[in-house]
Design a protein around this motif. Sequence first.
Motif, PDB file in Angstrom:
ATOM      1  N   ALA A 106       0.836  -1.209   0.000  1.00 21.95           N
ATOM      2  CA  ALA A 106       0.000   0.000   0.000  1.00 21.95           C
ATOM      3  C   ALA A 106       0.867   1.254   0.000  1.00 21.95           C
ATOM      4  N   ARG A 107       1.918   1.246   0.800  1.00 24.37           N
ATOM      5  CA  ARG A 107       2.800   2.415   0.855  1.00 24.37           C
ATOM      6  C   ARG A 107       3.477   2.629  -0.493  1.00 24.37           C
ATOM      7  N   ASP A 154      -1.625   3.605  -1.762  1.00 25.80           N
ATOM      8  CA  ASP A 154      -2.990   3.104  -1.928  1.00 25.80           C
ATOM      9  C   ASP A 154      -3.569   2.745  -0.556  1.00 25.80           C
ATOM     10  N   PHE A 155      -4.052   3.756   0.155  1.00 27.65           N
ATOM     11  CA  PHE A 155      -4.550   3.539   1.512  1.00 27.65           C
ATOM     12  C   PHE A 155      -5.718   2.568   1.557  1.00 27.65           C
ATOM     13  N   LYS A 156      -6.601   2.662   0.552  1.00 28.01           N
ATOM     14  CA  LYS A 156      -7.811   1.825   0.562  1.00 28.01           C
ATOM     15  C   LYS A 156      -7.494   0.337   0.656  1.00 28.01           C
ATOM     16  N   VAL A 190      -5.227  -1.186   2.270  1.00 32.75           N
ATOM     17  CA  VAL A 190      -4.825  -1.670   3.601  1.00 32.75           C
ATOM     18  C   VAL A 190      -5.859  -1.303   4.674  1.00 32.75           C
ATOM     19  N   ALA A 191      -6.792  -0.427   4.326  1.00 28.36           N
ATOM     20  CA  ALA A 191      -7.745   0.075   5.328  1.00 28.36           C
ATOM     21  C   ALA A 191      -8.514  -1.028   6.056  1.00 28.36           C
ATOM     22  N   PRO A 192      -9.072  -2.025   5.344  1.00 29.27           N
ATOM     23  CA  PRO A 192      -9.834  -3.051   6.087  1.00 29.27           C
ATOM     24  C   PRO A 192      -8.940  -3.843   7.051  1.00 29.27           C
ATOM     25  N   LEU A 193      -7.683  -4.031   6.659  1.00 31.32           N
ATOM     26  CA  LEU A 193      -6.783  -4.781   7.538  1.00 31.32           C
ATOM     27  C   LEU A 193      -6.413  -3.947   8.767  1.00 31.32           C
ATOM     28  N   LEU A 194      -6.275  -2.644   8.562  1.00 30.90           N
ATOM     29  CA  LEU A 194      -6.008  -1.767   9.706  1.00 30.90           C
ATOM     30  C   LEU A 194      -7.206  -1.761  10.650  1.00 30.90           C
ATOM     31  N   ASP A 195      -8.380  -1.844  10.063  1.00 33.28           N
ATOM     32  CA  ASP A 195      -9.600  -1.933  10.878  1.00 33.28           C
ATOM     33  C   ASP A 195      -9.571  -3.168  11.771  1.00 33.28           C
ATOM     34  N   ASP A 196      -9.154  -4.304  11.199  1.00 33.74           N
ATOM     35  CA  ASP A 196      -9.042  -5.534  11.998  1.00 33.74           C
ATOM     36  C   ASP A 196      -8.058  -5.350  13.142  1.00 33.74           C
ATOM     37  N   VAL A 197      -6.905  -4.763  12.805  1.00 31.07           N
ATOM     38  CA  VAL A 197      -5.890  -4.551  13.838  1.00 31.07           C
ATOM     39  C   VAL A 197      -6.447  -3.681  14.953  1.00 31.07           C
TER      40      VAL A 197
END
Lengths: 495, 495
Positions: free
Chosen positions: B115-116, B120-122, B124-131
């Motif tokens: 993503a970096r 492309d933030f989108k 990785v966003a769902p995975l960050l949500d899980d974290v």
Amino acid sequence: MGGYSELESRFRRIAIFGEVQTVLHWDASTMMPETAAGPRGDQLAELKLLRHRLLSDPDIGRLLDDAEAENLTDWQAANLRQMRREYRFETALDDRLVEDLSKACSACEHAWRGARAGSDFKSVAPLLDDVLDLTRESAAAYAAAFDLAPYDALLEAYAPGMRAARIDPIFDDYAAFLPGFLEKVLTRQEAEGGKPIAPRAADPVHQKALIDRLAVAVGFNEKGGRIDVSAHPFSTGYPGDQRITVTFDPADPTNAVMAVLHECGHAAYEAGLPKEWARQPVGASLGMVVHESQSLSIEMQASRSDAFLTWLAGQAREVLGDDPAFDVENFKRYQQWVEPGFIRVTADEVTYPAHVILRTRLERALLSGDLVVADLPGAWNEGMKTLLGIDVPDDRRGCLQDIHWYDGAIGYFPTYSLGAMLAAQLAEAAHADLPEIPEFLGRGEFSPLMRWLGGAIHSKGSYLSADALIEGATGRPLDASAFKRHLTTRYLKEN
Amino acid sequence: MGGYSELESRFRRIAIFGEVQTVLHWDASTMMPETAAGPRGDQLAELKLLRHRLLSDPDIGRLLDDAEAENLTDWQAANLRQMRREYRFETALDDRLVEDLSKACSACEHAWRGARAGSDFKSVAPLLDDVLDLTRESAAAYAAAFDLAPYDALLEAYAPGMRAARIDPIFDDYAAFLPGFLEKVLTRQEAEGGKPIAPRAADPVHQKALIDRLAVAVGFNEKGGRIDVSAHPFSTGYPGDQRITVTFDPADPTNAVMAVLHECGHAAYEAGLPKEWARQPVGASLGMVVHESQSLSIEMQASRSDAFLTWLAGQAREVLGDDPAFDVENFKRYQQWVEPGFIRVTADEVTYPAHVILRTRLERALLSGDLVVADLPGAWNEGMKTLLGIDVPDDRRGCLQDIHWYDGAIGYFPTYSLGAMLAAQLAEAAHADLPEIPEFLGRGEFSPLMRWLGGAIHSKGSYLSADALIEGATGRPLDASAFKRHLTTRYLKEN
């Protein structure tokens, strides 16, 4: 979970902690700063204790028995057999003996360093006596656990399946062959003009460049391993991480080359072990005779062959610059030079077994008590006179030269020469199967040889007994005959 | 054996296995071949599990209670307190949560790399949500175990004793100070002639020679440590074995120099911890605020001082050759250059806290749920505009730049700037006690400073609370005032 399956899971864990020990040992020999020796000793001691606890857990005995009743594949059954072997070794000695032996070996090894430097056998003799007393005790315990004679029980740890009764005729055969053969070789060397020219000194940077080329040729994968510098060359690692080390001899750049080829042979064995049995006892290498046969297949059989040395001389010239020592005939004679000497580790392949035969006889006599420690220097010097016709000038170049006994390793020495003999026997079989091997070696290509060794040896892990492995690969039990034929061809140019 | 004594023995063992993990992590970042990543992951996972088993053993809870009743010295009592703290952290989360969090962080961190790179933030966003979901769950569990608010419980892991309520006034103070101060600094820089000349590129071999000189000056003991190359500089090790790494920037040789000085500050802290309490919790360093204060005491307070930079310019010239960038006035301006930018890790010390203040506000809002992941990029960019007046061009240079959140590290960011502020507060106290420090730094000598830090900080280990340590060393609680005075002196030449 069934007993067998639970055992696989436990031995996997034990193997992983073994990998950790491997990394710590490698680091200690290559990277670690000096002041870290104390903490590193504690770390390794804790890991050793952890291994002991995991492996001697009473559950393991019960699981081994349960698993015997299960319906196992051949490889699983072989794995179970190797598990029981490791369990027996780990549980044969009581904790008191393990600790006493460990302390006695540390003290003796430490004293040996000073004794060797000062050529002062008397200063280490009482400590060697302690080591031998405790080794006798542990040999008796292993003998009881494995139902073997004491020396055979010590051998079993290094060379599974090897027995003194098997070694005797092989070594006696060679001892009888050596004097007459050696005389012919020495006469021939003189007739050809005496000592060849030695290579000029070379900078370690250039030595490393040559070594990197050879490591690639022999199939050492730089993405899956490293080559570093240490006080003594060695090979270590596990699948995915093979690390070899080299010692640069500023005076002779070809010493490091041959040492690296030797270590690459060890590394190739480890890298070629069956991946589907990684971290299981049956997926491990089959003891030191087979291991040494793999390093010597590369270093002695292949790399000191006329074909390979011709190629290597050209490589050396390309990397190290022009040098009359790299003229092909001179270079071959230099790498195949035979000369009786006092020191085992620098001996040529013709006289090397004499060093080993002497040590094997002496360590058996020391263990049985037939030879007392005080008489060791005399017995050593007498043996060197008989076997190689030379007079040992002092104990530093005599019975103090090797660390093994002073560190408690009795039963290890025979594996060096049995490995050399096995390498010759394997080379005969490999060349019979793939007659193109020498032609490839003449272009610096090890691939057909490595493929053959991979199929015959590496991929078998510890699935077979050593005898079955050797007979499967070469069609007969191990003996000295192929080795004698090899030497006769190489050093007398007779077939 | 009493409960306390048994605990010391158990925590010693846990610490030794911790040292082993340290070596494996160092090796993985510096030496390990690529194909070994899989096995190394297994090794570290087994060691982590072993630590968990040893530390969460129900016996430990009982021994801790027993030991409370014993007659302990002050240091033993402090050690017992730290033992209980480690036990609480280790037992606060159930096994399911530990495993889920570990998996979620691995997956998110992996996705973040892609993503970096693609900004492309989108993706990785769902995975960050899980974290974040799992981090909320673990924060609640730690909060219950330590009787703290959730964010404070996460902070506690990195900065023992630190609370959001303590951070807020400090960061608010700095946020209010920054805009006016920054404007003055930028105006002054322009008035003095704008951008200084950058040093010429230098070969890593020469960079290493300069670094070795500086490491010796700062007291890094080469017999007790190593300096190697890795992708990102770090410091690791334990008493007797301090290892730091460096990344050579071919374009600017002084970057590696400052990075090594930073890491030497961390290493000096570890090397100066109380030897008699080695391998015990009370003998360990006191969290990341204090650790960062030690690296920044060396890198920022001492090494970017006018006195030291004058000396360093001469050293750079000696080792790297003549370069107009090494003219003293130019070199000082270059090393003290202030410029708002998008990237935290390359920020100067004036603007760095703005990066941290933003992250601290955002991570608290993410944890509480006040900020949803989808709104993170917008909130980030708005914050950068407010705090530093710059427009973030893309998420790669915005909310995707740091690994921390994507790897589950919430509560870590504040420690960077609290460490910077503590370093300034310590420098004031050290200079008051030893006014000769700048004079010594002007000769490249860190010894009086190191002696002071050793006495005030290093030798205390975790004996005191962070508040007591800071008040003992500086006479008052941590705040931003010394840091603001330091910046005013250095960047506006006002006292």
